[in-house]
Design a protein around this motif. Structure first.
Motif, PDB file in Angstrom:
ATOM      1  N   SER B   2       0.335  -1.084   0.456  1.00 25.15           N
ATOM      2  CA  SER B   2      -0.040  -0.457  -0.262  1.00 25.15           C
ATOM      3  C   SER B   2       1.212   1.241  -0.251  1.00 25.15           C
ATOM      4  O   SER B   2       0.103   2.056   0.167  1.00 25.15           O
ATOM      5  CB  SER B   2      -0.850   0.128   1.418  1.00 25.15           C
ATOM      6  N   MET B   3       1.817   0.777   1.009  1.00 27.71           N
ATOM      7  CA  MET B   3       2.739   2.548   0.666  1.00 27.71           C
ATOM      8  C   MET B   3       2.989   2.628  -1.033  1.00 27.71           C
ATOM      9  O   MET B   3       3.581   3.724  -1.086  1.00 27.71           O
ATOM     10  CB  MET B   3       4.355   2.289   1.202  1.00 27.71           C
ATOM     11  N   ILE B   6       2.418   6.841  -2.140  1.00 32.07           N
ATOM     12  CA  ILE B   6       2.758   7.460  -1.653  1.00 32.07           C
ATOM     13  C   ILE B   6       3.303   8.042  -2.812  1.00 32.07           C
ATOM     14  O   ILE B   6       3.483   9.247  -2.900  1.00 32.07           O
ATOM     15  CB  ILE B   6       3.637   6.881  -0.281  1.00 32.07           C
ATOM     16  N   VAL B   9       1.315  10.153  -4.497  1.00 34.40           N
ATOM     17  CA  VAL B   9       0.644  11.538  -3.813  1.00 34.40           C
ATOM     18  C   VAL B   9       2.091  12.205  -4.004  1.00 34.40           C
ATOM     19  O   VAL B   9       1.229  13.178  -4.108  1.00 34.40           O
ATOM     20  CB  VAL B   9       0.608  11.055  -2.091  1.00 34.40           C
ATOM     21  N   THR B  56      -8.222   5.168  -1.603  1.00 34.55           N
ATOM     22  CA  THR B  56      -8.998   5.417  -0.288  1.00 34.55           C
ATOM     23  C   THR B  56      -9.555   6.598  -0.112  1.00 34.55           C
ATOM     24  O   THR B  56      -8.980   7.259  -0.535  1.00 34.55           O
ATOM     25  CB  THR B  56      -7.988   4.791   0.622  1.00 34.55           C
ATOM     26  N   THR B  59      -6.520   8.950   1.196  1.00 35.31           N
ATOM     27  CA  THR B  59      -5.276   9.266   0.149  1.00 35.31           C
ATOM     28  C   THR B  59      -5.663  10.451  -0.536  1.00 35.31           C
ATOM     29  O   THR B  59      -6.115  10.020  -1.599  1.00 35.31           O
ATOM     30  CB  THR B  59      -4.774   7.486  -0.026  1.00 35.31           C
ATOM     31  N   ALA B 122       9.366   6.826   1.905  1.00 38.53           N
ATOM     32  CA  ALA B 122       8.934   5.419   1.745  1.00 38.53           C
ATOM     33  C   ALA B 122       9.818   4.865   0.614  1.00 38.53           C
ATOM     34  O   ALA B 122       9.985   3.549   0.941  1.00 38.53           O
ATOM     35  CB  ALA B 122       8.019   6.030   0.129  1.00 38.53           C
ATOM     36  N   LEU B 125      11.928   2.617   2.923  1.00 32.81           N
ATOM     37  CA  LEU B 125      11.575   1.818   4.241  1.00 32.81           C
ATOM     38  C   LEU B 125      10.733   0.927   2.964  1.00 32.81           C
ATOM     39  O   LEU B 125      10.866  -0.964   3.417  1.00 32.81           O
ATOM     40  CB  LEU B 125      10.081   2.624   4.962  1.00 32.81           C
ATOM     41  N   THR B 129      11.293  -3.701   3.236  1.00 33.28           N
ATOM     42  CA  THR B 129      10.500  -4.465   3.210  1.00 33.28           C
ATOM     43  C   THR B 129      11.153  -5.882   2.094  1.00 33.28           C
ATOM     44  O   THR B 129      10.448  -7.180   2.882  1.00 33.28           O
ATOM     45  CB  THR B 129       9.392  -3.351   2.928  1.00 33.28           C
TER      46      THR B 129
END
Lengths: 148, 134
Positions: B2-3, B6, B9, B56, B59, B122, B125, B129
């Motif tokens: 889901s990131m 970002i 956005v 969502t 966002t 982001a 991260l 991950t």
């Protein structure tokens, strides 16, 4: 037996999904820092995590098998297993709130950039620590399996 | 992942801020422009931002909804010898306020930096991950 071994992992996986969700919400706030009339949102992490796992604060995570179907995926065969995780629609009500304005602005924008940046850094550190918990636990399980 | 959104956005914000910076550059370049034969000088421009929902509920990206022109009166200078002077001997200059534009520029550049920072974080991260369990 395996469910018992990985239940802790499931809990951290839920936390990780929520951290990613919050990171996205804060990114939206920072992106809209100059948009007139934009209302800043934030995630109540504690509330959201207890909604997701059914565990209220202070208790240890209970064993819970994730059986929720959905998650944006469609099962086309009855033998397909449901994916564990968060659905966007599950995040609602009390968990997703509005940030309180500290210094009201003339254009109706309620983003406090200092606070958002602080929250962003805070959230990314917490995301990383959750990642490390998962890594540590998976290493523990792996060494238990190998027995070396 | 889901990131990953970002990047959409913050990318939309970076693009909107760079458009704002473009408008500022155009305003500053034309700050001393003299009115043409029709007597209409350069009018200072401003961008108007608008929220764009992305997926969502919470966002939201941003886009430039419109570019508006300022209706401030032109700066009039008495100079009868100027080739563009009107019948009364006044020359119409653009209505750009350079101080306002400089402030606008600083604000745009800070917002741009903020969003680049968000994308960098982001990315870090997400890369961490990907290394999960190694």
């Amino acid at each position: 037996m395996f469910a018992q071994m990985t239940s802790g992992l499931d809990f951290h996986a839920n936390a990780l999904v929520l951290r990613a969700e919050r990171q996205r919400i804060i990114a939206s706030n920072i992106a809209n820092a100059d948009t007139p009339g934009y209302v800043a949102r934030d995630l109540n992490f504690k509330e959201a995590l207890s909604q997701l796992t059914g565990v209220s604060g202070g208790e240890l995570p209970k064993l819970k098998m994730q059986t929720s179907a959905g998650n944006g995926t469609t099962a086309t065969n009855p033998k397909h297993l449901a994916l564990a995780g968060l659905r966007a629609s599950e995040l609602s009500g009390s968990a997703l709130g509005y940030a309180v304005q500290s210094q009201p602005s003339a254009d109706g924008n309620s983003v406090d950039l200092d606070r958002e940046r602080a929250s962003f850094v805070d959230n990314s550190v917490r995301y990383e620590s959750t990642l490390r918990f998962i890594n540590g636990q998976s290493k523990t399980i792996l060494s238990a399996i190998q027995g070396q | 992942m889901s990131m990953l959104s970002i990047f959409n956005v913050s990318g939309s914000a970076v693009s909107a801020q760079s458009q704002r910076l473009n408008v500022v550059a155009s305003n500053l370049a034309n700050a001393d422009a003299v009115a043409g034969p029709d007597g209409q000088g350069y009018k200072a421009r401003q961008v108007v931002f608008q929220t764009v929902p992305m997926g969502t509920e919470a966002t939201a990206g941003v886009k430039v909804k419109a570019i508006t022109e300022s209706n401030e009166p032109f700066k009039r200078v008495h100079n009868p010898n100027h080739p563009s002077a009107d019948a009364e001997g006044y020359v119409n200059y653009s209505n750009v306020n350079p101080v306002e534009e400089m402030v606008n520029m600083i604000s745009a550049s800070r917002s741009y930096q903020n969003n680049v920072e968000v994308m960098n974080t982001a990315k870090t991260l997400l890369l961490k991950t990907l290394q999960m369990g190694q």
